[in-house]
Write an enzyme that holds these catalytic residues in place. Sequence first.
Site, PDB file in Angstrom:
ATOM      1  N   ALA A 337       1.487 -21.016  -0.059  1.00 34.83           N
ATOM      2  CA  ALA A 337       2.260 -19.837   0.331  1.00 34.83           C
ATOM      3  C   ALA A 337       1.923 -18.642  -0.567  1.00 34.83           C
ATOM      4  O   ALA A 337       0.799 -18.509  -1.048  1.00 34.83           O
ATOM      5  CB  ALA A 337       3.746 -20.170   0.345  1.00 34.83           C
ATOM      6  N   SER A 338       2.911 -17.810  -0.834  1.00 38.79           N
ATOM      7  CA  SER A 338       2.649 -16.532  -1.511  1.00 38.79           C
ATOM      8  C   SER A 338       2.342 -16.665  -2.993  1.00 38.79           C
ATOM      9  O   SER A 338       2.031 -15.660  -3.649  1.00 38.79           O
ATOM     10  CB  SER A 338       3.843 -15.599  -1.318  1.00 38.79           C
ATOM     11  OG  SER A 338       4.010 -15.286   0.050  1.00 38.79           O
ATOM     12  N   THR A 339       2.427 -17.869  -3.550  1.00 43.84           N
ATOM     13  CA  THR A 339       2.081 -18.029  -4.972  1.00 43.84           C
ATOM     14  C   THR A 339       0.632 -17.649  -5.237  1.00 43.84           C
ATOM     15  O   THR A 339       0.273 -17.333  -6.379  1.00 43.84           O
ATOM     16  CB  THR A 339       2.299 -19.481  -5.438  1.00 43.84           C
ATOM     17  OG1 THR A 339       1.465 -20.365  -4.680  1.00 43.84           O
ATOM     18  CG2 THR A 339       3.764 -19.894  -5.278  1.00 43.84           C
ATOM     19  N   VAL A 340      -0.214 -17.659  -4.186  1.00 43.67           N
ATOM     20  CA  VAL A 340      -1.643 -17.404  -4.391  1.00 43.67           C
ATOM     21  C   VAL A 340      -2.011 -15.933  -4.269  1.00 43.67           C
ATOM     22  O   VAL A 340      -3.161 -15.561  -4.518  1.00 43.67           O
ATOM     23  CB  VAL A 340      -2.490 -18.226  -3.388  1.00 43.67           C
ATOM     24  CG1 VAL A 340      -2.241 -19.712  -3.582  1.00 43.67           C
ATOM     25  CG2 VAL A 340      -2.197 -17.816  -1.951  1.00 43.67           C
ATOM     26  N   LYS A 341      -1.061 -15.085  -3.911  1.00 49.58           N
ATOM     27  CA  LYS A 341      -1.390 -13.666  -3.714  1.00 49.58           C
ATOM     28  C   LYS A 341      -1.965 -13.003  -4.967  1.00 49.58           C
ATOM     29  O   LYS A 341      -2.915 -12.215  -4.867  1.00 49.58           O
ATOM     30  CB  LYS A 341      -0.167 -12.924  -3.191  1.00 49.58           C
ATOM     31  CG  LYS A 341       0.162 -13.283  -1.736  1.00 49.58           C
ATOM     32  CD  LYS A 341       1.447 -12.636  -1.247  1.00 49.58           C
ATOM     33  CE  LYS A 341       1.722 -13.026   0.206  1.00 49.58           C
ATOM     34  NZ  LYS A 341       3.008 -12.499   0.703  1.00 49.58           N
TER      35      LYS A 341
END
Length: 651
Positions: A337-341
Amino acid sequence: MNLKKFFNTPTHEPFRDKKAERNLFARRTLVAFLGILLLTGVLFTNIYQLQIVNFDTYQTRSNGNRIKLLPLPPTRGLIYDRYGKLLAENLTFFGLYIVPEKTENLDRTLDELRYIVGLTDNDIENFKKERRRGTRYTPILLKPNLTEEQISRFAVNGYQYPSLEVRPYFKRHYLYGETMAHILGYVGKMNDKDVERLKREDKFANYAGTNDIGKLGIERYYEDILQGTTGFEEVEINNRGKVIRTLRSRPAVAGKSIHLTIDLALQRYITELLSGLKGAVVVLDPKDSSVLAMVSTPSYDNNLFVDGISSEDYKRLLNDLARPLYSRATQGAYPPASTVKPFIAVAAQTENVITPNTTIFDPGYWVLPNSTKRFRDWKKTGHGDTDLNKAITESSDTYFYQVAYNMGIDRLSNWMKDFGFGMPTGIEIQEETAANIPTREWKQKRYKRPWVQGDTISVGIGQGYWTATPLQVAKATTILVNNGKVNTPHLMKAIEGAVLEPYEDPLLYPDINTPKVAAWEAAKRGMYNVVNAANGTGRKAFADANYRVAGKSGTAQVFSLKENEKYNTAGLKKELHDHAWFTAYAPYDNPKLVVTVILENAGGGSSNAAPLARKVMDYYLNQRLPQVEKYNVPIQQKKDLSQESEQINGR
């Protein structure tokens, strides 16, 4: 009177040839003498062969019948936490050993022992397995964990069973069971695969006299260090197989004890926080990626496996829908999810796809060029004009849809591999999945379909075919903290010996070398604002913290929604709810820990995972770390810990 019979009866003996009789007797005597002489010659010839010619051979055979080489199994090395707290020890138990080849009626003996020492079907089954793998005339453990009463009963009846003997043996014991099970793993009885592998590696001889071997976790990975070296005793035995005297011996060399990087107090604290939840927490020291804590819940008691787990207990664990045997920290593959942004932000800046000032308008959706297909933002009304900092702070999906589209899957997947996704982290636990960072080739091989642009868009927000483990996300976060320096996550701190051997990083993966230092700082500044800015998604969880934090939340969808479909948690089964992510580091200017949290089916990351990460950081930075720094205890090299170490571990 019969006159004919009277006159025909001879009145004297017939004539005898004395000379012929003497000759016959002489011949018979000669034959007998020659026979005796021949047999005597054969006898003396055999005696000569036995006593002179083949003396060494038959002496060796004779000695083999009365002289035996008995293995002396080594004591397994102990396992400690980073401050000398004992985690795995060896306890002394008594067991009933049997030499099957010297047992007259084995089946009857086994049946009688049911009443004498409480022999069970499981004991007999384990014995038969060991007998198939063992060496002839070697004692085999028949009944482990004898009670005092069982020992007494056998002492009374033991004279009937000369091939059986009560002996002491060491048994592995894990002091913190479920708390450390997924890290330590366990030792268990060797099976056929273990024997084949040991023989193939030319190590089987070192396991004479022992049936235990590391099966999972640290016990398996560091088996060669913990096992030690088997010794032997050359003994003389009598005709009943009892030892008369020891001729010579070579003592066993105990296995080396090891110290892990784990802080037991922190591990126990997090375990309590996760009680009743399905999830995992990984805590790394960003300086070297040493693992301070790694918790997966629910867990299991690894002591169940040491003597061979019962079929009932094993079925219970296997059939448990919560999957306690499964380490979510290293085997759980979830959409990141958004942890990789922030990681994508570094890659996009380095590839000149964006700059920190690149701005797009976010209306709450993104439309694939030359298509009517819309990709929704988590915020229905959108984020408006959005630059990179705002995109990370508010977790704009639309912004990263555009970034992913501009980068393309080839550059995107290659960069994320550099951050450690799609491959093992290198930690010393073999129970680890590589998860998946998708590529064109992967999709073609897996689904027999070509890659399309829509696939890339989902990858841009950590969804679609992309999966990652909590440990991988934690590792990627440490790489970000260190501006591209790649350290291998590890559990080993040091090995005991004449000189303490510290851990050395195997340097499995290269660093990320980019001249754009500003790219790292821009990503970290965005993570800082996630927690500290008024519009940050994680601000509420870290309000009034007395240290500065940088973090990123993530909400991983378990299933995809149709274009106009609404997400309604009330109508969904629990197992279809989103997974909650949060990864963070603190203090911001001088990071001392990275915390990554995954909570299965818990909902939003900022509202569920972030508060738990806050509790972990509060405990470590405000309570645990000052306590440790106050005493500054070095690694203990002895089993009995110092007073300071006891105080540090909360006793």
